[in-house]
Design a protein around this motif. Structure first.
Motif, PDB file in Angstrom:
ATOM      1  N   VAL A 181      -3.404 -13.100  -7.112  1.00 28.18           N
ATOM      2  CA  VAL A 181      -2.506 -13.162  -6.156  1.00 28.18           C
ATOM      3  C   VAL A 181      -1.188 -12.491  -6.396  1.00 28.18           C
ATOM      4  N   ASN A 182      -0.965 -12.693  -7.859  1.00 26.32           N
ATOM      5  CA  ASN A 182       0.373 -11.935  -8.489  1.00 26.32           C
ATOM      6  C   ASN A 182       0.217 -10.462  -8.258  1.00 26.32           C
ATOM      7  N   ASP A 183      -0.911  -9.908  -8.634  1.00 26.12           N
ATOM      8  CA  ASP A 183      -1.139  -8.342  -8.610  1.00 26.12           C
ATOM      9  C   ASP A 183      -1.003  -7.891  -7.160  1.00 26.12           C
ATOM     10  N   ILE A 184      -1.416  -8.682  -5.965  1.00 24.31           N
ATOM     11  CA  ILE A 184      -1.361  -8.130  -4.704  1.00 24.31           C
ATOM     12  C   ILE A 184      -0.047  -8.127  -4.364  1.00 24.31           C
ATOM     13  N   ILE A 185       0.656  -9.235  -4.866  1.00 18.86           N
ATOM     14  CA  ILE A 185       2.359  -9.410  -4.493  1.00 18.86           C
ATOM     15  C   ILE A 185       3.087  -8.269  -5.238  1.00 18.86           C
ATOM     16  N   ALA A 186       2.524  -8.006  -6.215  1.00 21.01           N
ATOM     17  CA  ALA A 186       3.222  -7.012  -7.226  1.00 21.01           C
ATOM     18  C   ALA A 186       3.159  -5.486  -6.460  1.00 21.01           C
ATOM     19  N   GLN A 187       2.185  -5.448  -5.954  1.00 25.83           N
ATOM     20  CA  GLN A 187       1.745  -4.129  -5.241  1.00 25.83           C
ATOM     21  C   GLN A 187       2.309  -4.050  -3.915  1.00 25.83           C
ATOM     22  N   GLY A 188       2.480  -5.100  -3.089  1.00 25.47           N
ATOM     23  CA  GLY A 188       2.973  -5.149  -1.699  1.00 25.47           C
ATOM     24  C   GLY A 188       4.394  -5.472  -1.446  1.00 25.47           C
ATOM     25  N   PHE A 189       4.817  -6.410  -2.189  1.00 22.90           N
ATOM     26  CA  PHE A 189       6.026  -6.986  -2.116  1.00 22.90           C
ATOM     27  C   PHE A 189       7.334  -5.872  -2.386  1.00 22.90           C
ATOM     28  N   PRO A 190       7.226  -4.983  -3.285  1.00 30.37           N
ATOM     29  CA  PRO A 190       8.304  -4.137  -3.378  1.00 30.37           C
ATOM     30  C   PRO A 190       8.363  -3.108  -2.086  1.00 30.37           C
TER      31      PRO A 190
END
Length: 307
Positions: A87-96
């Motif tokens: 989930v951290n990888d997904i957040i790191a990709q989309g949140f910025p």
């Protein structure tokens, strides 16, 4: 001031923990499973999957592990749908992506809404005031899910000036339409709130005293009226900035920006509960943090709040 900050932080911590527990409980009682499919999964394979992701453990144990991982490592666990991704990888990709146009939307709403409200209050009952009020009302009746297709229809399909979707590393022409669609209604709300607050302050006795002393109107506005008039606006900015990030799901989906909103919708459709919980907890932390910042700014401007 230090004691005030510590009190606000002491309130924020249990709020975030409550949000985590409630999110976990809701996901626990949600129907279906992330491993459900039309073809069905053999019981042995399903048991192996649940053992791999720790779903075979008691709920209270999984909740404790989940909270411990967030507190110690800020780790939201693996994704059930995206193989070999956390989930951290997904957040790191989309949140910025979401954060970028969310910040620009907030800055645009403040840069236009505050001056518009101030000018409308100073020029009360003139054509400028009527124009500002008309713009605010018109912008508020067009929420982002209505504004977005209108912008694409006009500026992409009819005029061909701007792209109707995509991101391309955040190039300015890909930012314009999402920022306008997301910021317009908040811009109108800030303008109306600033106007009403400024009108109230301009009629206060201390403003009349400053004018009676012969101070220039510009100095009266900037030195005496602006600071107290901004108190309600600052209170509104905390939830506004939070919603600019958390309420951008439709913008992410409509403009295909690749932001966190697209992953959130895909996770909801695919029952990827870990991604749903991770994004929900992240948004909750952002809301609490922004409200804390607003409280501190409010206390800095108005010392009475510290008491």
């Amino acid at each position: 001031m230090t004691a005030y900050i510590l009190r606000r932080i002491a309130i924020a911590i249990p709020t975030i923990l409550t949000l985590i527990v409630l999110s976990f409980v809701l996901m626990e009682f949600a129907p279906g499973s992330p491993f459900d499919s039309e073809r069905g999964i053999p019981p042995a394979v399903l048991a192996n999957l649940e053992a791999k992701y720790g779903l075979d453990r008691p709920a209270i144990e999984r909740l404790g592990i989940y909270i411990w991982n967030i507190v110690t490592q800020f780790d939201f666990g693996p994704s059930f749908t995206y193989r070999d991704r956390t989930v951290n990888d997904i957040i790191a990709q989309g949140f910025p992506v979401t954060l970028t146009y969310g910040i620009w939307s907030g800055l645009a709403a403040i840069a236009v809404g505050v001056p518009l409200g101030i000018v409308a209050a100073i020029r009360h009952n003139t054509w400028i005031d009527y124009l500002a009020v008309g713009f605010s009302i018109g912008a508020q009746v067009l929420p982002n899910f209505v504004m977005a297709p209108i912008l694409v229809l006009v500026f992409t399909l009819w005029l061909g000036w701007l792209p109707g979707g995509g991101w391309q590393g955040g190039q300015w022409n890909y930012l314009v339409l999402p920022v306008i669609a997301l910021s317009t209604s908040f811009m109108a709300s800030i303008a109306r709130l600033t106007r009403s607050s400024m009108l109230e302050v301009l009629n206060a006795p201390f403003i009349r005293t400053a004018q009676a002393k012969g101070l220039p109107m510009r100095r009266v506005i900037l030195r005496h009226a602006l600071k107290p008039a901004m108190l309600p606006v600052i209170s509104y900015l905390g939830p506004t900035f939070a919603f600019l990030l958390t309420g951008s799901v439709l913008i992410d989906v409509f403009f295909s920006t690749g932001g966190i909103g697209q992953f959130f919708v895909a996770a909801a459709l695919g029952r990827d509960y870990s991604v749903i919980m991770g994004v929900t907890v992240l948004y909750g932390i952002i809301v609490v943090a922004l409200n804390l910042v607003v409280d501190l700014a409010y206390a800095w401007i108005d010392p009475k709040i510290r008491l």
